[in-house]
Write an enzyme that holds these catalytic residues in place. Structure first.
Site, PDB file in Angstrom:
ATOM      1  N   LEU A 102       0.815  -1.209   0.000  1.00 54.97           N
ATOM      2  CA  LEU A 102       0.000   0.000   0.000  1.00 54.97           C
ATOM      3  C   LEU A 102       0.854   1.267   0.000  1.00 54.97           C
ATOM      4  O   LEU A 102       0.352   2.363   0.208  1.00 54.97           O
ATOM      5  CB  LEU A 102      -0.959  -0.004   1.197  1.00 54.97           C
ATOM      6  CG  LEU A 102      -1.999  -1.123   1.154  1.00 54.97           C
ATOM      7  CD1 LEU A 102      -2.877  -1.097   2.394  1.00 54.97           C
ATOM      8  CD2 LEU A 102      -2.878  -1.010  -0.093  1.00 54.97           C
ATOM      9  N   GLY A 103       2.143   1.100  -0.210  1.00 56.93           N
ATOM     10  CA  GLY A 103       3.010   2.262  -0.375  1.00 56.93           C
ATOM     11  C   GLY A 103       3.360   2.973   0.924  1.00 56.93           C
ATOM     12  O   GLY A 103       3.632   4.176   0.926  1.00 56.93           O
ATOM     13  N   SER A 104       3.388   2.245   2.034  1.00 55.25           N
ATOM     14  CA  SER A 104       3.598   2.920   3.320  1.00 55.25           C
ATOM     15  C   SER A 104       4.942   3.644   3.371  1.00 55.25           C
ATOM     16  O   SER A 104       5.030   4.772   3.870  1.00 55.25           O
ATOM     17  CB  SER A 104       3.463   1.931   4.488  1.00 55.25           C
ATOM     18  OG  SER A 104       4.675   1.305   4.766  1.00 55.25           O
ATOM     19  N   ALA A 106       6.788   4.926   0.918  1.00 53.75           N
ATOM     20  CA  ALA A 106       6.767   6.129   0.078  1.00 53.75           C
ATOM     21  C   ALA A 106       5.864   7.200   0.684  1.00 53.75           C
ATOM     22  O   ALA A 106       6.148   8.393   0.584  1.00 53.75           O
ATOM     23  CB  ALA A 106       6.310   5.776  -1.337  1.00 53.75           C
ATOM     24  N   ASP A 148       5.518   3.883  -6.890  1.00 48.88           N
ATOM     25  CA  ASP A 148       4.956   4.292  -5.588  1.00 48.88           C
ATOM     26  C   ASP A 148       5.192   5.777  -5.334  1.00 48.88           C
ATOM     27  O   ASP A 148       4.262   6.517  -5.005  1.00 48.88           O
ATOM     28  CB  ASP A 148       5.613   3.492  -4.447  1.00 48.88           C
ATOM     29  CG  ASP A 148       4.997   2.120  -4.280  1.00 48.88           C
ATOM     30  OD1 ASP A 148       4.408   1.619  -5.250  1.00 48.88           O
ATOM     31  OD2 ASP A 148       5.105   1.554  -3.176  1.00 48.88           O
TER      32      ASP A 148
HETATM   33  O1  PMV Z   1       4.428  -3.891  -3.066  1.00 47.11           O
HETATM   34  P1  PMV Z   1       4.473  -2.539  -3.643  1.00 47.11           P
HETATM   35  O2  PMV Z   1       3.181  -1.859  -3.643  1.00 47.11           O
HETATM   36  O3  PMV Z   1       5.584  -1.711  -3.125  1.00 47.11           O
HETATM   37  O4  PMV Z   1       4.647  -2.673  -5.192  1.00 47.11           O
HETATM   38  C1  PMV Z   1       5.671  -3.335  -5.800  1.00 47.11           C
HETATM   39  C2  PMV Z   1       5.420  -3.214  -7.243  1.00 47.11           C
HETATM   40  C3  PMV Z   1       6.407  -3.963  -8.079  1.00 47.11           C
HETATM   41  O5  PMV Z   1       6.021  -3.770  -9.415  1.00 47.11           O
HETATM   42  C4  PMV Z   1       6.360  -5.450  -7.751  1.00 47.11           C
HETATM   43  C5  PMV Z   1       7.824  -3.452  -7.847  1.00 47.11           C
HETATM   44  C6  PMV Z   1       8.065  -2.062  -8.382  1.00 47.11           C
HETATM   45  O6  PMV Z   1       9.114  -1.491  -8.021  1.00 47.11           O
HETATM   46  O7  PMV Z   1       7.283  -1.541  -9.183  1.00 47.11           O
END
Ligand code: PMV
Length: 313
Positions: A102-104, A106, A148
């Protein structure tokens, strides 16, 4: 005191493939937020970071270079030309679960940058915020695509391709998602590393999977922009099948996706790195409650309903 906040985010389509140059779509989740407050400390106190949820106080002078909170504070102070170190206390709170897609990380970093910039009287443009936060994402992720920091710094639905300026997505009709947490922490770095090894072992197979995900993402983009919301469900299901083929689903994620569909969701898929973390289910205002209840009954530990509306709010 100066306060600022930043939203969480979900990736709707294209995770993992985005690391390999394909497009992805992400939207902010404004219901979940990280907050930062900056207050003046006594002269000579220096800068300190207080993680209120973790009961932790970190004087900047003592923080190791690889500490992500200290890194974003140092980078932001440098960007703002605030040498020597100001006597400021930065207090953090967040309702975004960590390591769950969920981008916590960032969001916390973005809230810090915004609060420091406001306190210095020099608000920074979203592109500058995003670039600063990207540096801390590298500590969390290893090889982050940058999605993110982009969606959170701009706080708008975006189509994102690594290395290109983000494109804001126009949303043709409102849509609602249920976000359900498996309760299984899944560090992005591990899943991304496993995918990289699998891709290295069989590049042709993985490139073909990423191409199929790319087609789905572009079809979804069109559906979002033209307001054909019901088309998103089958596209989510297809994206989920491909994520399972890549090796980032899990029995629990599969079970929760099935429970959501049976309860009336238009489609469901994992969101983010996979293995654990969160999944998203496409709902309407009428089906949201039933789908949320079914997901809880099937084992989700937290459920949030979020809407993406035509003005991007
Ligand atoms: O888990 P999250 O929301 O941080 O997303 C990772 C998304 C990926 O495509 C798997 C990695 C990235 O850097 O984009």
């Amino acid at each position: 005191m100066t306060t600022a906040s930043a939203s969480g985010k979900v990736i709707l389509f294209g995770e993992h493939a985005v690391v390999y140059g394909r497009p992805a779509i992400a939207v902010p989740v404004t219901e979940l937020r990280a907050r930062a407050a900056v207050t003046d400390a006594p002269p000579g106190a220096g800068c300190a970071i207080v993680a209120a949820d973790l009961n932790r106080r970190l004087p900047l002078a003592d923080a190791p270079p690889e500490d992500p909170l200290a890194l974003i504070v140092r980078l932001t102070l440098a960007e703002l030309d605030t040498a020597p170190e100001p006597d400021w206390t930065i207090t953090l709170r967040s309702d975004i679960p960590i390591a769950s897609g969920l981008g916590s990380g960032a969001a916390v970093s973005t809230a810090i940058v915004r609060a420091l910039a406001e306190h210095a009287g020099r608000p920074l443009a979203p592109g500058v915020v995003s670039a600063l936060v990207y540096e801390t994402e590298r500590l969390h992720h290893g090889t982050p695509s940058g999605i993110d920091n982009t969606v959170i710094a701009y706080e708008q639905p975006v189509r994102f391709v690594r290395g290109q300026p983000p494109q804001r997505l126009r949303v043709g009709a409102d849509f609602w998602l249920v976000i359900a947490d498996t309760g299984v922490a899944s560090p992005t770095k591990l899943a991304v590393g496993d995918v990289r090894r699998a891709w290295q072992a069989d590049p042709a197979h993985y490139e073909a999977l990423f191409d199929r995900i790319s087609h789905i993402t572009e079809a979804a983009r069109q559906a979002i922009e033209t307001g054909q919301v019901t088309e998103l469900g089958p596209l989510m299901d297809e994206n989920q099948r491909l994520l399972a083929a890549i090796g980032v689903s899990s029995p629990l994620l599969e079970r929760l996706c099935v429970a959501a569909r049976q309860a009336g969701a238009g489609g469901a898929k994992l969101s983010g790195a996979g293995r654990g973390g969160n999944l998203i289910a496409l709902v309407t205002q009428h089906t949201a409650e039933g789908v949320a209840a079914a997901l809880r009954a099937a084992g989700a530990i937290r459920v949030v309903v979020t809407g993406t509306t035509t003005d991007g709010e």
